[in-house]
Design an enzyme around this catalytic site. Sequence first.
Site, mmCIF file in Angstrom:
data_model
loop_
_atom_site.group_PDB
_atom_site.id
_atom_site.type_symbol
_atom_site.label_atom_id
_atom_site.label_comp_id
_atom_site.label_asym_id
_atom_site.label_seq_id
_atom_site.Cartn_x
_atom_site.Cartn_y
_atom_site.Cartn_z
ATOM 1 N N ILE A 70 6.805 -91.561 -11.984
ATOM 2 C CA ILE A 70 6.437 -92.428 -10.811
ATOM 3 C C ILE A 70 6.128 -91.290 -9.443
ATOM 4 C CG2 ILE A 70 7.168 -94.037 -9.083
ATOM 5 C CD1 ILE A 70 7.212 -95.043 -11.939
ATOM 6 N N ILE A 104 12.752 -100.139 -11.586
ATOM 7 C CA ILE A 104 11.976 -99.168 -12.650
ATOM 8 C C ILE A 104 13.092 -98.378 -13.348
ATOM 9 C CG2 ILE A 104 11.595 -97.321 -10.974
ATOM 10 C CD1 ILE A 104 9.717 -98.286 -14.221
ATOM 11 N N GLY A 304 4.708 -102.825 -9.032
ATOM 12 C CA GLY A 304 4.553 -101.568 -8.934
ATOM 13 C C GLY A 304 5.405 -100.726 -9.624
ATOM 14 N N GLU A 305 5.767 -99.599 -9.255
ATOM 15 C CA GLU A 305 6.934 -98.750 -9.773
ATOM 16 C C GLU A 305 6.811 -98.256 -11.321
ATOM 17 O OE1 GLU A 305 10.585 -100.537 -9.022
ATOM 18 O OE2 GLU A 305 10.307 -100.640 -6.984
ATOM 19 N N GLY A 306 5.551 -98.839 -12.154
ATOM 20 C CA GLY A 306 5.698 -98.490 -13.420
ATOM 21 C C GLY A 306 6.421 -99.812 -14.234
#
Length: 338
Positions: A70, A104, A304-306
């Site tokens: 990240i 995440i 987001g954040e993966g």
Amino acid sequence: MTMFASVADFEAALSSLPKADAASIAEAAARQASLTKPAGSLGRLEDLALFFAGWQRTARPALARGRVAIFAGNHGVAARGVSAFPPEVTAQMVANFRRGGAAINALAAAAGLELEIVALELERPTADFTQGPAMTPEECLRALQAGARAAAGNIDLLVVGEMGIANSTAAAALSGASYGGSAGDWTGRGTGVDDTTLQRKIAVVSEGIARHAGHATSAFELLRRLGGREIAAIAGAVLAARQRRIPVMLDGFIACSALAPLARHAPDITAHCLAGHVSAEPGHRRLLGALGLSPLLDLGMRLGEGSGAAVAVNLVRSALAAHEGMATFEEAMVATAS
């Protein structure tokens, strides 16, 4: 040795992309044909097994070690009022990642992935890209190098994600500058902005694209002029992973926007990439189409954040488990179709 020590290094890597191993794919396909199931009955899970076979150069690939990286960066364009949150939230969320309290953290653990957080000069936002380039060449190279370092080591899969207030604005500008269309085609609500802020955000994206038209003539120039440190780092990580033949799982709109400048000049850059999901950000589906990627999941996620990519890794584990663990018709003494 530092990858991408110069712009020439970056451009040389982009112009010389390793290919998947066709022989391993053929061997893996032969194994799939011998397993106790109707041909093609596991759908995209079979495709995933072949994909990994090609990049791991073995007919029986495995996911022993996967990493989520990240990248976090701050954007000068945030001062234009394009986000629902202040820039301070970037550093606050990085601290939350490091404490283990974010989505995440939970999703990476559930997928059996190690987690690396790379904060990129958060105290020094990029410049406002409506006024000039977001980064100097040296700043962009440092970000690319940070991304390349995250792709180092003996890993079987790299998952890329990001954190950065106002980075959906940069992502929209990168996508529009790379593939054309109006700013409105690429710009969404990001963190959940209201209608007034959305219109201001569209105007900022349009202004940025116009400001750099004619100057952003290469992948590097697009990244440094309209991107952010975390977006450039994702580009560096993806390109470094390709040089090391490591498959990449992409997250949402911002992570995919890092590939837009690269793919405009080298469309094959996405060959080692999987799109974990399609996010609720409206430009993401359009961008995936331009990149030639089909998402594994469509869950309405936009964090987001993966996060969406980490969830998709569970599909990869299922695909490889079936490919490795199923018996063949011969082993199970099951008659094949006539």
